[in-house]
Write a protein that holds these residues in place. Structure first.
Motif, mmCIF file in Angstrom:
data_model
loop_
_atom_site.group_PDB
_atom_site.id
_atom_site.type_symbol
_atom_site.label_atom_id
_atom_site.label_comp_id
_atom_site.label_asym_id
_atom_site.label_seq_id
_atom_site.Cartn_x
_atom_site.Cartn_y
_atom_site.Cartn_z
ATOM 1 N N UNK A 297 -1.530 41.476 98.111
ATOM 2 C CA UNK A 297 -1.682 42.933 97.948
ATOM 3 C C UNK A 297 -0.714 43.487 96.901
ATOM 4 N N UNK A 298 0.481 42.892 96.802
ATOM 5 C CA UNK A 298 1.444 43.322 95.778
ATOM 6 C C UNK A 298 0.922 43.023 94.381
ATOM 7 N N UNK A 299 0.240 41.903 94.233
ATOM 8 C CA UNK A 299 -0.348 41.556 92.932
ATOM 9 C C UNK A 299 -1.455 42.552 92.561
ATOM 10 N N UNK A 300 -2.200 43.006 93.548
ATOM 11 C CA UNK A 300 -3.239 44.017 93.294
ATOM 12 C C UNK A 300 -2.593 45.317 92.821
ATOM 13 N N UNK A 301 -1.499 45.700 93.461
ATOM 14 C CA UNK A 301 -0.805 46.945 93.080
ATOM 15 C C UNK A 301 -0.380 46.928 91.611
ATOM 16 N N UNK A 302 -0.088 45.739 91.086
ATOM 17 C CA UNK A 302 0.383 45.622 89.700
ATOM 18 C C UNK A 302 -0.751 45.628 88.675
ATOM 19 N N UNK A 303 -2.003 45.615 89.156
ATOM 20 C CA UNK A 303 -3.152 45.574 88.239
ATOM 21 C C UNK A 303 -3.436 46.951 87.644
ATOM 22 N N UNK A 304 -4.059 46.995 86.453
ATOM 23 C CA UNK A 304 -4.449 48.284 85.869
ATOM 24 C C UNK A 304 -5.454 49.004 86.772
ATOM 25 N N UNK A 305 -5.496 50.317 86.653
ATOM 26 C CA UNK A 305 -6.445 51.110 87.443
ATOM 27 C C UNK A 305 -7.868 50.655 87.149
ATOM 28 N N UNK A 306 -8.644 50.467 88.216
ATOM 29 C CA UNK A 306 -10.026 50.007 88.061
ATOM 30 C C UNK A 306 -10.740 50.153 89.392
ATOM 31 N N UNK A 307 -12.063 50.357 89.350
ATOM 32 C CA UNK A 307 -12.842 50.415 90.585
ATOM 33 C C UNK A 307 -12.781 49.073 91.313
#
Length: 324
Positions: A297-307
């Motif tokens: 989930x932390x890796x997801x938080x670091x991703x650019x905004x996207x649907x």
């Protein structure tokens, strides 16, 4: 029911996944009726199609083109399918997802060649992608999966293993292919390297969490839910995380050793499974799975905004908390 819940999480990708499903049928087609029958038997036995879903979602962080990305999603699912056929031979499994395995329906030789054929088709399919990095990632993944299958054979029936041995094994068995699905989706769609690396790590962590939950469910689910006897991993000599937590317990040691002899009656199996369910090994294993999930989930938080970001989070949470 659980599979339906998962499908609802990616219902907006249904048309693209239907296309992948048709492509999979085309990919396993050959001039041999026996190969076709065995391959389609495996394909139609079901599956969550998690790897293609992750390829498609990761590709949404770049330039998404389904006609291109299908050439990545299909081989990754084929590799997963091939590894299942080989696993069933190694484990001498008669049932998978409530259906007879390829080795049970035909024999070990047909199963091994079916797995080899599907592996080869995966390599053939990826040639539609011109990016050399994609080929390097896929070939590395296949090598590591094969090494993992051999290590799994070496580790069978060995009760005295370290946690480290188990984690390395499930990395190759499950986590690596999910990590590669996420990474390849990003790489082939032209996402930047930082994003691709976050997605790769996300896939690894969620894959580790997923496999630990799978190993827990082998004990906590019923025979009917599993489509095979509960505790099959132990009976087949595969030492999973809950068993590692109990192997040094005087209360369990002799029973676990006895289970590995293959001489257990049905009543003895059910009694041992019940005791393992009631032990603290299940909660300890869930806690480790959840640790990996939190890292994902932390890796997801670091991703650019996207649907796709929300979809990745929802699927990760489903995979880490599923009951079956």
């Amino acid at each position: 029911m659980e599979k339906m819940k998962l499908k609802m999480l990616y219902s907006d990708m249904r048309s693209d996944l239907d296309l992948i499903e048709k492509e999979l049928e085309i990919a396993v087609n050959s001039s041999s009726d026996l190969l076709n029958e065995a391959s389609l038997h495996l394909l139609h036995a079901g599956g969550k199609r998690i790897r293609p879903v992750f390829v498609l979602l990761a590709a949404k962080f770049g330039h998404y083109q389904i006609e291109q990305i299908k050439h990545v999603a299909v081989p990754l699912e084929l590799i997963h399918m091939a590894s299942l056929v080989h696993d069933d031979v190694i484990d001498d499994s008669e049932m998978r997802r409530g259906q007879p395995t390829v080795k049970a329906q035909w024999n070990n030789r047909v199963a091994m060649y079916t797995g080899d054929f599907i592996f080869a088709r995966a390599l053939e399919y990826i040639t539609n992608i011109q990016n050399p990095k994609a080929h390097q990632i896929l070939s590395y993944t296949m090598v590591e999966i094969c090494v993992g299958e051999i290590i799994q054979i070496e580790d069978k029936f060995k009760l005295d293993q370290r946690l480290q041995d188990y984690f390395r094994r499930i990395k190759r068995k499950t986590a690596l292919l999910i990590a590669s699905s996420c990474q390849l989706g990003a790489v082939v769609s032209g996402a930047d390297e930082k994003t691709a690396n976050h997605l790769k790590r996300f896939g690894y962590y969620v894959g580790m969490s997923f496999q630990i939950i799978d190993d827990i469910l082998d004990i906590t689910s019923t025979d009917k839910e599993l489509g095979k006897p509960a505790g099959s991993d132990l009976i087949q000599g595969n030492i999973t995380l809950p068993i590692l937590f109990l192997k040094d317990s005087p209360e369990f040691r002799s029973d676990l050793e006895y289970a590995l002899t293959g001489n257990m009656s049905e009543d003895e199996r059910l009694a041992l499974v019940k005791r393992i369910r009631e032990s603290d090994a299940i909660e300890k294993s869930k806690a480790i799975s959840n640790r990996y999930l939190q890292k994902a989930l932390k890796e997801i938080d670091a991703l650019p905004a996207s649907l796709a970001k929300k979809s990745l989070r929802d699927i990760a949470l489903y995979m880490g908390k599923r009951k079956f």
